[in-house]
Design an enzyme around this catalytic site. Structure first.
Site, mmCIF file in Angstrom:
data_model
loop_
_atom_site.group_PDB
_atom_site.id
_atom_site.type_symbol
_atom_site.label_atom_id
_atom_site.label_comp_id
_atom_site.label_asym_id
_atom_site.label_seq_id
_atom_site.Cartn_x
_atom_site.Cartn_y
_atom_site.Cartn_z
ATOM 1 N N TYR A 179 16.182 -5.405 -33.406
ATOM 2 C CA TYR A 179 16.002 -6.538 -33.289
ATOM 3 C C TYR A 179 14.540 -6.823 -32.432
ATOM 4 C CZ TYR A 179 16.891 -11.818 -32.295
ATOM 5 O OH TYR A 179 16.797 -12.935 -32.059
ATOM 6 N N SER A 210 11.480 -14.141 -30.951
ATOM 7 C CA SER A 210 12.509 -14.022 -29.834
ATOM 8 C C SER A 210 11.594 -13.622 -28.627
ATOM 9 C CB SER A 210 13.596 -13.068 -30.265
ATOM 10 O OG SER A 210 14.312 -12.786 -29.128
HETATM 11 N N1 LIG Z 1 20.362 -18.412 -30.466
HETATM 12 C C1 LIG Z 1 19.453 -17.372 -29.691
HETATM 13 O O1 LIG Z 1 19.945 -17.405 -28.769
HETATM 14 C C2 LIG Z 1 18.220 -17.221 -30.407
HETATM 15 C C3 LIG Z 1 17.165 -16.464 -29.395
HETATM 16 C C4 LIG Z 1 16.187 -16.018 -29.934
HETATM 17 C C5 LIG Z 1 15.939 -16.031 -31.215
HETATM 18 N N2 LIG Z 1 16.632 -16.385 -32.236
HETATM 19 C C6 LIG Z 1 16.464 -16.446 -33.518
HETATM 20 O O2 LIG Z 1 16.402 -17.951 -33.906
HETATM 21 C C7 LIG Z 1 16.730 -17.937 -35.644
HETATM 22 C C8 LIG Z 1 17.905 -18.619 -35.718
HETATM 23 O O3 LIG Z 1 18.841 -18.360 -34.834
HETATM 24 P P1 LIG Z 1 20.233 -19.246 -34.614
HETATM 25 O O4 LIG Z 1 20.661 -19.011 -33.227
HETATM 26 O O5 LIG Z 1 20.104 -20.617 -34.957
HETATM 27 O O6 LIG Z 1 21.204 -18.482 -35.654
HETATM 28 P P2 LIG Z 1 22.525 -18.960 -36.591
HETATM 29 O O7 LIG Z 1 23.130 -20.255 -35.908
HETATM 30 O O8 LIG Z 1 23.180 -17.824 -36.584
HETATM 31 O O9 LIG Z 1 21.926 -19.444 -37.888
HETATM 32 C C9 LIG Z 1 21.158 -18.446 -38.806
HETATM 33 C C10 LIG Z 1 20.970 -19.064 -39.991
HETATM 34 O O10 LIG Z 1 20.182 -17.999 -40.982
HETATM 35 C C11 LIG Z 1 21.005 -17.895 -42.187
HETATM 36 N N3 LIG Z 1 20.924 -16.442 -42.681
HETATM 37 C C12 LIG Z 1 21.714 -15.729 -41.748
HETATM 38 N N4 LIG Z 1 21.238 -14.548 -42.543
HETATM 39 C C13 LIG Z 1 20.795 -14.764 -43.667
HETATM 40 C C14 LIG Z 1 19.985 -13.810 -44.712
HETATM 41 N N5 LIG Z 1 20.356 -12.533 -44.875
HETATM 42 N N6 LIG Z 1 19.136 -14.557 -45.904
HETATM 43 C C15 LIG Z 1 19.033 -15.850 -45.605
HETATM 44 N N7 LIG Z 1 19.597 -16.796 -44.494
HETATM 45 C C16 LIG Z 1 20.283 -16.151 -43.534
HETATM 46 C C17 LIG Z 1 22.328 -18.772 -42.021
HETATM 47 O O11 LIG Z 1 22.523 -19.511 -43.269
HETATM 48 P P3 LIG Z 1 23.687 -18.978 -44.324
HETATM 49 O O12 LIG Z 1 24.876 -18.296 -43.197
HETATM 50 O O13 LIG Z 1 24.343 -20.350 -44.520
HETATM 51 O O14 LIG Z 1 23.234 -18.194 -45.145
HETATM 52 C C18 LIG Z 1 22.007 -19.572 -40.782
HETATM 53 O O15 LIG Z 1 21.529 -20.967 -41.373
HETATM 54 C C19 LIG Z 1 16.616 -16.305 -35.909
HETATM 55 O O16 LIG Z 1 15.849 -15.883 -36.344
HETATM 56 C C20 LIG Z 1 17.268 -15.794 -34.525
HETATM 57 O O17 LIG Z 1 16.992 -14.345 -34.516
HETATM 58 C C21 LIG Z 1 17.748 -17.104 -31.731
#
Ligand SMILES: NC(=O)c1ccc[n+]([C@@H]2O[C@H](COP(=O)([O-])OP(=O)(O)OC[C@H]3O[C@@H](n4cnc5c(N)ncnc54)[C@H](OP(=O)(O)O)[C@@H]3O)[C@@H](O)[C@H]2O)c1
Length: 267
Positions: A142, A129
């Site tokens: 985080y 991130s």
């Molecule tokens: N969106 C942002 O603004 C942003 C910014 C910086 C970094 N990120 C990082 O990018 C990554 C993806 O973010 P996103 O926004 O795409 O999130 P998201 O839409 O909430 O998707 C998260 C994914 O992770 C899976 N997941 C959640 N908890 C889990 C666990 N305990 N074990 C295994 N799988 C798990 C969920 O699958 P299921 O529910 O099907 O298990 C889902 O497919 C994360 O690491 C996040 O920290 C996001």
């Protein structure tokens, strides 16, 4: 090309977009979800086989060992977005975020590396991130977890390059995936931090909604995977190129104030 990729958290957001992009590029793609059987058709990326993985559960992680032995590309994407003042973060929440965001992905990497090394080709992408580079109040657990996973990637990188295996970190900024709805929040009813915390969260949610698409992050991840010599870090979203350039020019205290003002905190 005949390569196999495994993308964790492929049922939503960045993981789903990355799984779809890799499948479209000709990879055989394995995607994970905590409960693949419950996924609706719109949560599944085209051409992706789904496997169960709960990063909070060591047995679930170990059960992926046979699949990981044959994986050429591992995208450690799944993660928890946690928030709360450091004083009020429960120990159980701290242990879980480090298990899900750090120790789980490191173990998956350990299970994938022997096969990659023996075949002389591998790519491991840690989805970090931008907050690890630009820390923010009330996101300390985080920020620390994303700094830790970047540390593993940077530290181990040169152990693997002689074998054709490259570790890299992709740092997204604000990305419109709906992650705000799934963020875990810890704040006491009478907390002295409540007002500040609420303002920061509202700004965070607003920035996320105005963020770039998951597909743009997926394109960056694919370019990192396909690079002959992937860089240690890629950043995407939140005007990353300009923001990182400014960080090199401005004093640290000024950068901290800019980050906090963007989140409605006057620090
Ligand atoms: N969106 C942002 O603004 C942003 C910014 C910086 C970094 N990120 C990082 O990018 C990554 C993806 O973010 P996103 O926004 O795409 O999130 P998201 O839409 O909430 O998707 C998260 C994914 O992770 C899976 N997941 C959640 N908890 C889990 C666990 N305990 N074990 C295994 N799988 C798990 C969920 O699958 P299921 O529910 O099907 O298990 C889902 O497919 C994360 O690491 C996040 O920290 C996001």
């Amino acid at each position: 090309m005949g390569r196999t990729a495994l993308v964790t958290g492929a049922s939503s957001g960045i993981g789903k977009a990355t799984a779809a992009a890799l499948a479209a590029r000709g990879f055989r793609v394995l995607g994970t979800s905590r409960d693949p059987e419950s996924l609706k058709p719109e949560q599944r990326a085209d051409g992706v086989e789904y496997l169960p993985l709960d990063l909070g559960d060591d047995a679930s992680i170990e059960s992926l060992a046979p699949a990981l032995a044959g994986v050429d590309v591992l995208i450690n994407n799944a993660g928890e977005s946690q928030s709360g003042p450091i004083e009020e973060l429960p120990g159980e929440a701290l242990r879980r975020i480090f298990q899900v965001n750090v120790l789980g992905p490191v173990r998956l990497t350990q299970l994938a590396l022997p096969g990659m090394r023996e075949r002389g080709y591998g790519r491991v992408v840690m989805v970090g991130s931008m907050l690890a580079s630009f820390p923010l109040a009330y996101r300390s657990s985080y920020v620390a977890s994303k700094a830790a996973i970047k540390g593993f990637s940077n530290g181990a990188r040169h152990e693997l390059t002689p074998f054709g295996v490259w570790l890299t970190t992709v740092e997204p900024g604000s990305i419109a995936t709906g992650i705000s709805e799934r963020r875990t929040k810890y704040i006491g009813a009478g907390s002295p931090y409540r007002e500040d915390f609420g303002r920061m969260l509202a700004a965070l949610d607003r920035n996320e909604r105005a963020g770039i698409t998951a597909e743009k992050v997926a394109a960056t991840i694919v370019s990192a995977v396909e690079a002959a010599r992937p860089k240690a870090r890629y950043a995407v979203g939140s005007n990353a190129p300009a923001v990182f350039a400014l960080r090199r020019l401005l004093p640290g205290g000024v950068v901290e104030r800019i980050v906090h003002r963007r989140h409605d905190l006057s620090r």
